[in-house]
Write a protein that holds these residues in place. Structure first.
Motif, short mmCIF file in Angstrom:
data_model
loop_
_atom_site.label_atom_id
_atom_site.label_comp_id
_atom_site.label_asym_id
_atom_site.label_seq_id
_atom_site.Cartn_x
_atom_site.Cartn_y
_atom_site.Cartn_z
N VAL A 70 0.84 -1.32 0.03
CA VAL A 70 0.02 -0.06 0.04
C VAL A 70 0.71 1.18 0.07
N TYR A 91 -16.99 0.58 4.43
CA TYR A 91 -16.12 -0.70 4.62
C TYR A 91 -17.22 -1.97 4.24
N VAL A 101 -8.46 -0.79 8.04
CA VAL A 101 -8.50 -0.02 6.79
C VAL A 101 -8.03 1.61 6.96
N ILE A 124 -7.48 -0.94 -1.10
CA ILE A 124 -6.81 0.36 -0.18
C ILE A 124 -6.82 1.14 -1.07
N ARG A 125 -5.94 1.19 -2.11
CA ARG A 125 -5.64 2.52 -3.12
C ARG A 125 -6.89 2.97 -3.76
N CYS A 158 -4.44 1.45 7.09
CA CYS A 158 -3.72 1.06 5.84
C CYS A 158 -3.66 2.44 4.75
N LEU A 159 -4.84 3.04 5.07
CA LEU A 159 -5.19 4.31 4.14
C LEU A 159 -3.93 5.22 4.47
#
Length: 212
Positions: free
Chosen positions: A19, A40, A59, A109-110, A62-63
């Motif tokens: 990521v 989500y 999440v 995620i991206r 991760c962002l």
């Protein structure tokens, strides 16, 4: 050979490595502590098992890893205003339940990161809730009387936490309503408050945060 195999397996399972490649610039203020439920449930609910709040927090972490130069999960948590220890703990719990290959998960995620509005400022929303928590005399009595049936003074920490979790999308344990992280009974009482809160009460609380 054993070291090579271990390194290959780590690469396959380490979401952060994927990521954080080709970083997508986004202010960290535009990333909430917990990604919104709609995103989500639409994108990640079938991928991450366990508690929803853990998955939503993961999440968001991760962002942060995808949008900033945070080098580890602790730094990512710190950038969201959370206890750094929450980062690796959440990453371990969520990774253990992830059912999708790392590369595909990283692409999701991206993709979500690219769609987040840069102008939203969740740190400002959090600050607003903290301000309201520190001066309940300016709004709480009026809000109690505006809700049917009227709420009692005992509802104050739950009203603050509702604004923190639902409007600022903050981590429940980090709510300014608590001097210490809430236990199971307090969490259950909050869930009961939330389930019984009428739409008019929700709207009034939301406006208190977003008005400024």
């Amino acid at each position: 050979m054993e070291r090579l195999i271990a390194a290959a397996l780590q690469s396959r399972h380490d979401v952060a490595r994927h990521v954080s490649r080709n970083r997508i610039e986004l202010p960290v203020s535009a990333i909430p502590q917990l990604i919104d439920r709609e995103t989500y449930r639409k994108v990640f609910a079938g991928i991450l098992g366990g508690y929803e709040h853990t998955g939503r927090l993961y999440v968001s972490l991760c962002l942060v890893r995808a949008a900033t130069s945070a080098r580890n999960w602790s730094q990512a948590a710190g950038l969201l205003g959370l206890d750094p220890a929450v980062g690796p703990k959440t990453a371990r719990a969520a990774s253990a339940r992830r059912s999708m290959e790392v590369l595909e998960f990283a692409r999701k995620i991206r993709a979500v990161l690219a769609r987040l509005p840069a102008e939203r400022d969740f740190r400002a929303r959090e600050d607003r809730v903290r301000q309201l928590a520190s001066s309940p005399d300016t709004w709480f009595d009026h809000w109690c009387r505006s809700v049917t049936p009227a709420r009692r003074v005992q509802a104050l920490p739950y009203a603050i936490t509702w604004m923190w979790c639902e409007v600022a999308q903050g981590f429940l344990s980090a709510s300014p309503a608590w001097s210490t992280p809430p236990g199971s009974r307090t969490r259950a009482a909050y869930r009961a408050f939330k389930s019984r809160l009428p739409a008019t009460g929700e709207t009034a609380l939301r406006e208190l945060v977003l008005r400024s």
